[in-house]
Motif scaffolding. Structure first.
Motif, short mmCIF file in Angstrom:
data_model
loop_
_atom_site.label_atom_id
_atom_site.label_comp_id
_atom_site.label_asym_id
_atom_site.label_seq_id
_atom_site.Cartn_x
_atom_site.Cartn_y
_atom_site.Cartn_z
N THR A 41 0.85 -1.18 0.00
CA THR A 41 0.00 0.00 0.00
C THR A 41 0.89 1.23 0.00
OG1 THR A 41 -1.73 -1.17 1.21
CG2 THR A 41 -1.85 1.24 1.19
N ILE A 42 0.63 2.12 -0.97
CA ILE A 42 1.40 3.34 -1.14
C ILE A 42 0.48 4.52 -0.87
CG2 ILE A 42 2.66 4.77 -2.81
CD1 ILE A 42 3.32 2.11 -4.31
N HIS A 43 0.93 5.44 -0.02
CA HIS A 43 0.22 6.70 0.24
C HIS A 43 1.05 7.81 -0.38
CE1 HIS A 43 -2.69 4.94 3.07
NE2 HIS A 43 -1.68 4.14 3.40
N SER A 44 0.49 8.48 -1.39
CA SER A 44 1.27 9.39 -2.21
C SER A 44 0.68 10.80 -2.22
CB SER A 44 1.30 8.86 -3.65
OG SER A 44 2.08 9.67 -4.48
N LEU A 45 1.56 11.80 -2.08
CA LEU A 45 1.21 13.19 -2.31
C LEU A 45 1.80 13.57 -3.66
CD1 LEU A 45 1.92 14.67 1.21
CD2 LEU A 45 -0.32 14.21 0.18
N ASP A 46 0.93 14.03 -4.57
CA ASP A 46 1.32 14.26 -5.95
C ASP A 46 1.20 15.74 -6.31
OD1 ASP A 46 1.18 11.50 -5.78
OD2 ASP A 46 -0.58 11.31 -7.06
N ASP A 47 2.26 16.29 -6.87
CA ASP A 47 2.28 17.68 -7.32
C ASP A 47 2.32 17.66 -8.84
OD1 ASP A 47 2.35 20.46 -7.06
OD2 ASP A 47 4.54 20.48 -7.08
N VAL A 48 1.21 18.03 -9.47
CA VAL A 48 1.03 17.87 -10.92
C VAL A 48 1.37 19.18 -11.64
CG1 VAL A 48 -0.59 17.09 -12.71
CG2 VAL A 48 -0.83 16.24 -10.36
N SER A 49 1.95 19.05 -12.83
CA SER A 49 2.40 20.23 -13.57
C SER A 49 1.26 21.15 -14.02
CB SER A 49 3.25 19.81 -14.78
OG SER A 49 2.48 19.05 -15.69
N ASN A 50 0.03 20.68 -14.00
CA ASN A 50 -1.11 21.53 -14.38
C ASN A 50 -1.66 22.31 -13.18
OD1 ASN A 50 -2.52 19.64 -12.88
ND2 ASN A 50 -3.92 19.05 -14.53
N GLY A 51 -1.02 22.20 -12.01
CA GLY A 51 -1.45 22.91 -10.82
C GLY A 51 -2.22 22.04 -9.83
N ASP A 52 -2.65 20.86 -10.23
CA ASP A 52 -3.37 19.96 -9.32
C ASP A 52 -2.43 19.47 -8.22
OD1 ASP A 52 -5.51 20.19 -11.04
OD2 ASP A 52 -5.48 18.10 -11.69
N GLN A 53 -2.98 19.27 -7.03
CA GLN A 53 -2.28 18.60 -5.95
C GLN A 53 -3.21 17.51 -5.43
OE1 GLN A 53 -1.02 21.85 -3.35
NE2 GLN A 53 1.05 21.54 -4.16
N ASN A 54 -2.72 16.28 -5.39
CA ASN A 54 -3.56 15.13 -5.08
C ASN A 54 -2.96 14.26 -3.99
OD1 ASN A 54 -5.34 15.77 -7.25
ND2 ASN A 54 -3.98 14.75 -8.69
N TYR A 55 -3.86 13.51 -3.34
CA TYR A 55 -3.47 12.43 -2.43
C TYR A 55 -3.97 11.15 -3.09
CZ TYR A 55 -3.95 9.12 1.42
OH TYR A 55 -3.90 8.00 2.21
N ALA A 56 -3.06 10.21 -3.32
CA ALA A 56 -3.43 8.96 -3.97
C ALA A 56 -3.12 7.78 -3.05
CB ALA A 56 -2.69 8.80 -5.29
N ILE A 57 -4.00 6.80 -3.09
CA ILE A 57 -3.77 5.52 -2.41
C ILE A 57 -3.63 4.48 -3.51
CG2 ILE A 57 -4.65 3.80 -0.81
CD1 ILE A 57 -6.41 6.07 0.37
N VAL A 58 -2.49 3.80 -3.51
CA VAL A 58 -2.21 2.77 -4.51
C VAL A 58 -2.05 1.45 -3.78
CG1 VAL A 58 -0.64 2.05 -6.36
CG2 VAL A 58 -0.99 4.50 -5.89
N GLU A 59 -2.85 0.46 -4.17
CA GLU A 59 -2.75 -0.88 -3.58
C GLU A 59 -2.26 -1.84 -4.65
OE1 GLU A 59 -6.61 -1.54 -1.85
OE2 GLU A 59 -6.06 -0.39 -0.06
N VAL A 60 -1.03 -2.34 -4.45
CA VAL A 60 -0.35 -3.17 -5.44
C VAL A 60 -0.42 -4.63 -5.02
CG1 VAL A 60 1.82 -3.58 -6.66
CG2 VAL A 60 1.25 -1.26 -5.86
N ASP A 61 -0.78 -5.50 -5.96
CA ASP A 61 -0.73 -6.94 -5.76
C ASP A 61 0.49 -7.45 -6.53
OD1 ASP A 61 -1.02 -9.78 -6.17
OD2 ASP A 61 -3.13 -9.59 -5.62
N MET A 62 1.54 -7.81 -5.80
CA MET A 62 2.80 -8.20 -6.44
C MET A 62 2.75 -9.55 -7.14
SD MET A 62 4.75 -5.63 -6.20
CE MET A 62 6.29 -6.38 -6.70
N ILE A 63 1.79 -10.39 -6.80
CA ILE A 63 1.64 -11.66 -7.50
C ILE A 63 0.89 -11.45 -8.82
CG2 ILE A 63 0.66 -14.00 -7.41
CD1 ILE A 63 3.07 -13.58 -5.53
N GLU A 64 -0.20 -10.70 -8.76
CA GLU A 64 -1.00 -10.42 -9.97
C GLU A 64 -0.36 -9.35 -10.86
OE1 GLU A 64 -3.76 -12.11 -10.89
OE2 GLU A 64 -3.43 -13.36 -9.11
#
Length: 116
Positions: A83-106
């Motif tokens: 599980t990744i908790h990410s703060l993203d600073d986008v070049s179009n001015g957006d600022q986001n918080y993303a939650i990424v859940e990775v399945d390393m087998i799939e």
């Protein structure tokens, strides 16, 4: 925070780096279009089950506009799931918080992007 995009992405490669691994993924992420992303996961523990990361994203939107983002945050692994908790600073001015859940087998991930 407002949920602005939800997506499934494909993990295309896992690259060993000093102190951790880089995950490379791609997929369509709502208003951002086709997204390519790297997460450089650095371990902060002897068990290598958690840590911090930095990364980059590039997106190509339907109208041909290209945007980028710098990513930073924390991650934790439990079994085959990261599980990744990410703060993203986008070049179009957006600022986001993303939650990424990775399945390393799939070799897939689910992504939820929230506007800050």
């Amino acid at each position: 925070m407002e949920l602005i995009a939800e997506s499934k992405m494909k993990v295309t490669s896992v690259i060993p780096i000093p102190g951790g691994s880089t995950l490379v993924s791609e997929g369509n992420v709502g208003k951002y279009g086709k997204v390519f992303v790297s997460h450089n996961l650095i371990s902060n523990s002897a068990t290598k089950n958690s840590g911090n990361f930095d990364g980059e994203a590039r997106a190509l939107q339907e109208d041909g506009t290209a945007i980028g983002a710098s990513l930073q945050g924390i991650w934790k692994r439990e079994g085959q799931k990261i599980t990744i908790h990410s703060l993203d600073d986008v070049s179009n001015g957006d600022q986001n918080y993303a939650i990424v859940e990775v399945d390393m087998i799939e070799m897939t991930s689910t992504v939820k992007v929230h506007a800050i």
